[in-house]
Design an enzyme around this catalytic site. Structure first.
Site, PDB file in Angstrom:
ATOM      1  N   SER A   1      69.470  -0.952 -76.306  1.00 18.45           N
ATOM      2  CA  SER A   1      70.007  -0.194 -75.159  1.00 18.45           C
ATOM      3  C   SER A   1      71.511   0.047 -75.321  1.00 18.45           C
ATOM      4  CB  SER A   1      69.789  -0.992 -73.866  1.00 18.45           C
ATOM      5  OG  SER A   1      68.426  -1.112 -73.584  1.00 18.45           O
TER       6      SER A   1
ATOM      7  N   GLY B   1      62.342   6.753 -75.260  1.00 18.98           N
ATOM      8  CA  GLY B   1      62.494   7.131 -73.855  1.00 18.98           C
ATOM      9  C   GLY B   1      63.951   7.097 -73.420  1.00 18.98           C
TER      10      GLY B   1
ATOM     11  N   GLN C   1      66.961   3.765 -66.932  1.00 19.26           N
ATOM     12  CA  GLN C   1      67.065   5.094 -67.553  1.00 19.26           C
ATOM     13  C   GLN C   1      67.331   6.162 -66.504  1.00 19.26           C
ATOM     14  OE1 GLN C   1      63.538   5.476 -69.992  1.00 19.26           O
ATOM     15  NE2 GLN C   1      64.271   3.944 -71.447  1.00 19.26           N
TER      16      GLN C   1
ATOM     17  N   ASP D   1      60.657  -5.457 -70.615  1.00 18.68           N
ATOM     18  CA  ASP D   1      60.194  -5.250 -72.003  1.00 18.68           C
ATOM     19  C   ASP D   1      59.669  -6.543 -72.637  1.00 18.68           C
ATOM     20  OD1 ASP D   1      60.936  -2.642 -71.672  1.00 18.68           O
ATOM     21  OD2 ASP D   1      62.886  -2.884 -72.643  1.00 18.68           O
TER      22      ASP D   1
HETATM   23  O1  SPQ Z   1      63.652   3.671 -74.851  1.00 18.83           O
HETATM   24  P1  SPQ Z   1      62.276   3.255 -74.455  1.00 18.83           P
HETATM   25  O2  SPQ Z   1      61.269   3.881 -75.352  1.00 18.83           O
HETATM   26  O3  SPQ Z   1      61.984   3.544 -73.005  1.00 18.83           O
HETATM   27  O4  SPQ Z   1      62.219   1.659 -74.685  1.00 18.83           O
HETATM   28  C1  SPQ Z   1      61.820   0.542 -73.876  1.00 18.83           C
HETATM   29  C2  SPQ Z   1      61.454  -0.589 -74.929  1.00 18.83           C
HETATM   30  O5  SPQ Z   1      60.461  -1.306 -74.806  1.00 18.83           O
HETATM   31  O6  SPQ Z   1      62.245  -0.737 -75.850  1.00 18.83           O
HETATM   32  C3  SPQ Z   1      60.690   0.798 -72.901  1.00 18.83           C
HETATM   33  F1  SPQ Z   1      59.579   1.095 -73.382  1.00 18.83           F
HETATM   34  O7  SPQ Z   1      62.934  -0.024 -73.174  1.00 18.83           O
HETATM   35  C4  SPQ Z   1      63.563   0.589 -72.028  1.00 18.83           C
HETATM   36  C5  SPQ Z   1      63.371  -0.302 -70.803  1.00 18.83           C
HETATM   37  O8  SPQ Z   1      62.011  -0.521 -70.525  1.00 18.83           O
HETATM   38  C6  SPQ Z   1      65.036   0.718 -72.349  1.00 18.83           C
HETATM   39  C7  SPQ Z   1      65.880   0.934 -71.140  1.00 18.83           C
HETATM   40  C8  SPQ Z   1      67.288   1.363 -71.303  1.00 18.83           C
HETATM   41  O9  SPQ Z   1      67.866   1.202 -72.397  1.00 18.83           O
HETATM   42  O10 SPQ Z   1      67.855   1.853 -70.313  1.00 18.83           O
HETATM   43  C9  SPQ Z   1      65.420   0.691 -69.850  1.00 18.83           C
HETATM   44  C10 SPQ Z   1      64.026   0.288 -69.554  1.00 18.83           C
HETATM   45  O11 SPQ Z   1      63.283   1.407 -69.141  1.00 18.83           O
HETATM   46  P2  SPQ Z   1      63.259   1.928 -67.614  1.00 18.83           P
HETATM   47  O12 SPQ Z   1      62.236   3.033 -67.611  1.00 18.83           O
HETATM   48  O13 SPQ Z   1      62.816   0.755 -66.809  1.00 18.83           O
HETATM   49  O14 SPQ Z   1      64.564   2.408 -67.266  1.00 18.83           O
END
Ligand code: SPQ
Length: 429
Positions: A24, A95, A170, A316
């Site tokens: 992140s 994501g 996110q 996660d």
């Molecule tokens: O980037 P991505 O694919 O969404 O990655 C994940 C992971 O497991 O590495 C989720 F699948 O982490 C996200 C986390 O779940 C990373 C993140 C961030 O860097 O801001 C926030 C979390 O997601 P969210 O949807 O809760 O904001």
């Protein structure tokens, strides 16, 4: 490599691991380096596939980014330095890349189109696109902008006052990044506290952001100034070895340089609650992102309930917590975690499906799972389903299974932990 055969470990796991950079924070260091004025040098950057996708997108937006052996150097020219890309921005499996990038592009007066892999094509984008459209961005995409491919034409933004319907770093970060470009002051109210790396990074880059409990206030029109970043180790990566050390008999592992930002340490709280033999030392008082070393030893564990405000702080880590619970005495209940359904896979379904194949006693619920502990895991054929965290959880499960485990699609692991298997092998006696 379509599959890999993993053998149970005959002895304990012993040794020290230098935990790779936080995913992140690595993403955000490239993004903030790109929108700040000046040269940002990033050390301990995570060279995982997801973070490389972020670098590739910002290069297409005209930012010069150098990759050397020890650092990433970003030549930022402020928000106005970003240029209309003449190619599609491909976020791969990430994501974080697509959602935060949308927040940046919302304020840029040009056209961009964004795609990702099959998994990204199933993940909901309306949570970000709808509030960004309210601010003034022109966004379209498949199923009315719910899914990729997406197109965005940014421009003048009005500030937003937004109560978030989901606890998501996110969504929060995308709105903060748009808010930095809006005319006026934006307020974002979180549903529950989620990781705050974006807020910390704004301050590191000389910007201002206020936080009052769950309310975040950010002024538009701020100029960010380049800042060197040292990325701490990723607690989400460390989690796999924390659990391995706790469940493999006769183990003692030292995990060095683990990020200990309180918005990410839910796993430590839950492991302590379950009785893990875990110790934190050498914790630094770094105001940017605290870090420290963690020693984990084989532990006698008891089941617990994981729910409420801690969920976003360990979201996660739930796949690996589920494995931990199979080895605890009694039942573990995980609830309030429906967000797991919209990750790289539906992580409630994939965890339950794959651990069941290995003999675990685990059932899915609407918003989590129930795990009956004390089970002996068998071997078998399992799959990551293209989800890095599922792949690593299953590789750790293989350590304590009676027979070998064939793991299909192991390459997904390189999304967040490219040298996972070499670190694991170094711990085997
Ligand atoms: O980037 P991505 O694919 O969404 O990655 C994940 C992971 O497991 O590495 C989720 F699948 O982490 C996200 C986390 O779940 C990373 C993140 C961030 O860097 O801001 C926030 C979390 O997601 P969210 O949807 O809760 O904001």
């Amino acid at each position: 490599m379509e599959s890999i055969e993993l053998q149970p470990t005959l002895n304990g796991l012993r040794g020290t691991i230098e935990i790779p950079g936080d995913k992140s924070i690595s993403h955000r260091s490239v993004m903030f380096g790109s929108i700040a004025q000046g040269v940002t040098r990033v050390t301990n950057f995570l060279p995982g596939d997801d973070c490389l996708s972020t670098i590739s997108c910002f290069r297409k937006l005209g930012v010069t980014i150098e990759e050397t052996e020890n650092e990433i150097i970003i030549y930022g020219n402020g928000f106005d330095g970003l240029k209309e890309p003449n190619d599609i921005l491909d976020v791969g499996n990430s994501g974080t890349t697509i959602r935060l990038l949308l927040g940046i592009l919302a304020g840029r007066p040009f056209f961009s189109s964004l795609i990702g892999d099959q998994s990204i094509g199933k993940r909901p984008m309306t949570r970000v696109t709808e509030p960004l459209k309210t601010m003034g961005a022109g966004i379209d995409g498949r199923k009315n902008g719910e899914f990729t491919p997406l197109s965005i034409r940014g421009g003048h933004l009005n500030p937003i006052h937004y109560k978030m319907p989901v606890a998501s770093a996110q969504v929060k970060s995308a709105l903060i990044l748009a808010g930095l470009q809006a005319e006026g002051e934006s307020t974002i109210i979180e549903k529950a506290e989620s990781r705050d790396h974006t807020e910390r990074m704004i301050q590191k880059f000389g910007g201002e952001i206020e936080k009052d409990n769950l309310t975040i206030t950010v002024k538009g029109g701020q100029e960010l100034i380049a800042s060197d970043i040292h990325v701490p180790g990723d607690i989400s990566s460390a989690a796999f070895f924390l659990v391995a050390g706790a469940i493999v008999p006769e183990s003692e592992i030292v995990l060095k340089n683990v990020g200990l930002n309180p918005t990410r340490t839910g796993i430590i709280e839950i492991m302590n609650q379950m009785g893990a033999n875990l110790e934190i030392n050498n914790q630094n008082e770094d105001a940017f992102e605290p870090a420290g070393n963690i020693t984990i030893k084989t532990s006698s564990l008891k089941g617990t309930v994981v729910c409420g405000e801690v969920i976003p702080r360990l979201i996660d880590e739930i796949p690996i917590i589920a494995l931990l619970a199979t080895q605890a005495e009694g039942t573990t209940v995980i609830k309030d975690a429906a967000e797991l359904k919209v990750k790289e896979t539906n992580r409630i379904d994939t965890v339950v499906q794959e651990l069941t194949k290995l003999g675990a006693s685990i059932e899915a619920t609407e918003d989590g799972m129930i795990i009956h502990g004390g089970t002996i895991l068998t071997g078998g054929t399992v799959s990551s389903h293209g989800d890095h965290r599922i792949g690593m959880m299953l590789a750790i499960a293989s350590l304590i299974s009676k027979d070998p485990v064939k793991l299909c699609d192991p390459e997904a692991i390189s999304v967040s932990y490219p040298n996972f298997f070499s670190h694991l092998n170094n711990l085997k006696m």
